[in-house]
Every structure is written in C-alpha cells, then in structure tokens.
Design an enzyme around this catalytic site. Structure first.
Site, mmCIF file in Angstrom:
data_model
loop_
_atom_site.group_PDB
_atom_site.id
_atom_site.type_symbol
_atom_site.label_atom_id
_atom_site.label_comp_id
_atom_site.label_asym_id
_atom_site.label_seq_id
_atom_site.Cartn_x
_atom_site.Cartn_y
_atom_site.Cartn_z
ATOM 1 C CB CYS A 5 -0.898 -0.020 1.236
ATOM 2 S SG CYS A 5 -1.761 1.516 1.532
ATOM 3 C CB CYS A 8 1.094 1.135 4.402
ATOM 4 S SG CYS A 8 -0.523 0.705 5.095
ATOM 5 N N GLY A 93 -14.746 6.365 -7.070
ATOM 6 C CA GLY A 93 -13.542 6.939 -7.658
ATOM 7 C C GLY A 93 -12.291 6.813 -6.813
ATOM 8 C CG HIS A 100 -7.152 8.907 0.896
ATOM 9 N ND1 HIS A 100 -7.224 7.619 0.422
ATOM 10 C CD2 HIS A 100 -7.474 9.711 -0.148
ATOM 11 C CE1 HIS A 100 -7.551 7.638 -0.856
ATOM 12 N NE2 HIS A 100 -7.723 8.899 -1.225
HETATM 13 P P1 AMP Z 1 -8.363 8.875 -4.342
HETATM 14 O O1 AMP Z 1 -8.566 8.969 -5.841
HETATM 15 O O2 AMP Z 1 -9.442 9.513 -3.545
HETATM 16 O O3 AMP Z 1 -8.037 7.464 -3.921
HETATM 17 O O4 AMP Z 1 -7.105 9.781 -4.048
HETATM 18 C C1 AMP Z 1 -5.795 9.350 -4.137
HETATM 19 C C2 AMP Z 1 -4.948 10.594 -4.162
HETATM 20 O O5 AMP Z 1 -3.621 10.229 -3.825
HETATM 21 C C3 AMP Z 1 -4.879 11.294 -5.523
HETATM 22 O O6 AMP Z 1 -5.374 12.624 -5.383
HETATM 23 C C4 AMP Z 1 -3.391 11.253 -5.873
HETATM 24 O O7 AMP Z 1 -2.962 12.433 -6.511
HETATM 25 C C5 AMP Z 1 -2.747 11.070 -4.517
HETATM 26 N N1 AMP Z 1 -1.446 10.429 -4.502
HETATM 27 C C6 AMP Z 1 -1.110 9.255 -5.090
HETATM 28 N N2 AMP Z 1 0.179 8.956 -4.833
HETATM 29 C C7 AMP Z 1 0.647 9.943 -4.033
HETATM 30 C C8 AMP Z 1 1.904 10.214 -3.415
HETATM 31 N N3 AMP Z 1 2.941 9.392 -3.550
HETATM 32 N N4 AMP Z 1 2.033 11.337 -2.672
HETATM 33 C C9 AMP Z 1 0.988 12.181 -2.527
HETATM 34 N N5 AMP Z 1 -0.219 11.989 -3.075
HETATM 35 C C10 AMP Z 1 -0.383 10.890 -3.822
HETATM 36 ZN ZN ZN Z 2 -2.264 1.222 3.734
#
Ligand code: AMP
Ligand code: ZN
Length: 114
Positions: A5, A8, A93, A100
């Site tokens: 993950c 994580c 989505g 989060h």
């Molecule tokens: P969701 O689509 O609600 O699952 O949001 C996932 C979010 O994580 C997206 O807005 C991505 O831009 C963000 N994201 C993915 N990888 C990273 C990362 N390594 N650091 C910061 N944000 C990330």
């Molecule tokens: Zn996790």
C-alpha cells in the site's frame, strides 16, 4: 500496515512525501497532484482500506482524522472554509485503497459536488 500500500509506505517513510501534520493516529501530506491551492491528504496510521471498512473497532481513527483536519485547516489559513472529500470504492472513484480524506481549499469552490 500493508507492504503493498503506497500510503502505508509513506507512513513508514519508505516513500517521500511533503508532510503537513503527524500525531499518534494520523499522518497528513500534500497531494502529489493538487486540485486546489491547498490539497492535503489526511490518512490514518492504520491500514483501513476504505470508508466501507470503518466499524467500532477502528472508528477512533476517523475521529482523529477530523480532529487533525480542523488543526491543519487553521494552519493552512482556511478560516473562510474548505471541503473534505472521501472517495470510496470503485464507483466512488477511489484509487488508493487506504482510507484518506482530501482537505481542499484556498479558493472559492463550486457550490455543489453532487
Ligand atoms: P483517491 O482517488 O481519492 O483514492 O485519491 C488518491 C490521491 O492520492 C490522488 O489525489 C493522488 O494524486 C494522490 N497520490 C497518489 N500517490 C501519491 C503520493 N505518492 N504522494 C501524494 N499523493 C499521492
Ligand atoms: Zn495502507
């Protein structure tokens, strides 16, 4: 914690992130692809896959996330308001399967998302 993950791994320090806030329960960092001037991801330090997995055994993490959201919002100068978004599951989505909350602000947002 789940080795596969990405959130994580950020919490464990294996992947870098722009940390905004941390306590015993919560880690918050800037979204890598921000959708607004302030776009912070607020993440429980326990691997809960999504909002659909919240129950009485882990809901303290949800409460702690919202305590953190209020603190971070003050620190980011969002006194005029902000939006908290949770995407849950495929139809919602969600792309990262670790619960989060998106804390979004710093601009006047559209009045409706649904
Ligand atoms: P969701 O689509 O609600 O699952 O949001 C996932 C979010 O994580 C997206 O807005 C991505 O831009 C963000 N994201 C993915 N990888 C990273 C990362 N390594 N650091 C910061 N944000 C990330
Ligand atoms: Zn996790």
């Amino acid at each position: 914690m789940n080795d596969n993950c990405i959130f994580c791994r950020i919490i464990k320090g294996e992947i870098p992130s722009a940390k905004v806030y941390e306590d015993e329960y919560v880690r918050a960092f800037r979204d890598i692809n921000p959708q607004a001037p302030v776009h912070v991801l607020v993440v429980p330090k326990k691997h809960i896959a999504s909002a659909a997995e919240v129950d009485e055994s882990n809901s303290v993490y949800v409460a702690k996330c919202f305590e953190a959201i209020a603190k971070i919002a003050r620190g980011e100068g969002l006194e005029n308001g902000f939006r908290v978004v949770n995407n849950c599951g495929e139809d919602g989505g969600q792309t990262v399967m670790h619960l989060h909350y998106h804390l979004i602000g710093g601009v006047k947002l559209s009045e409706k998302v649904v």
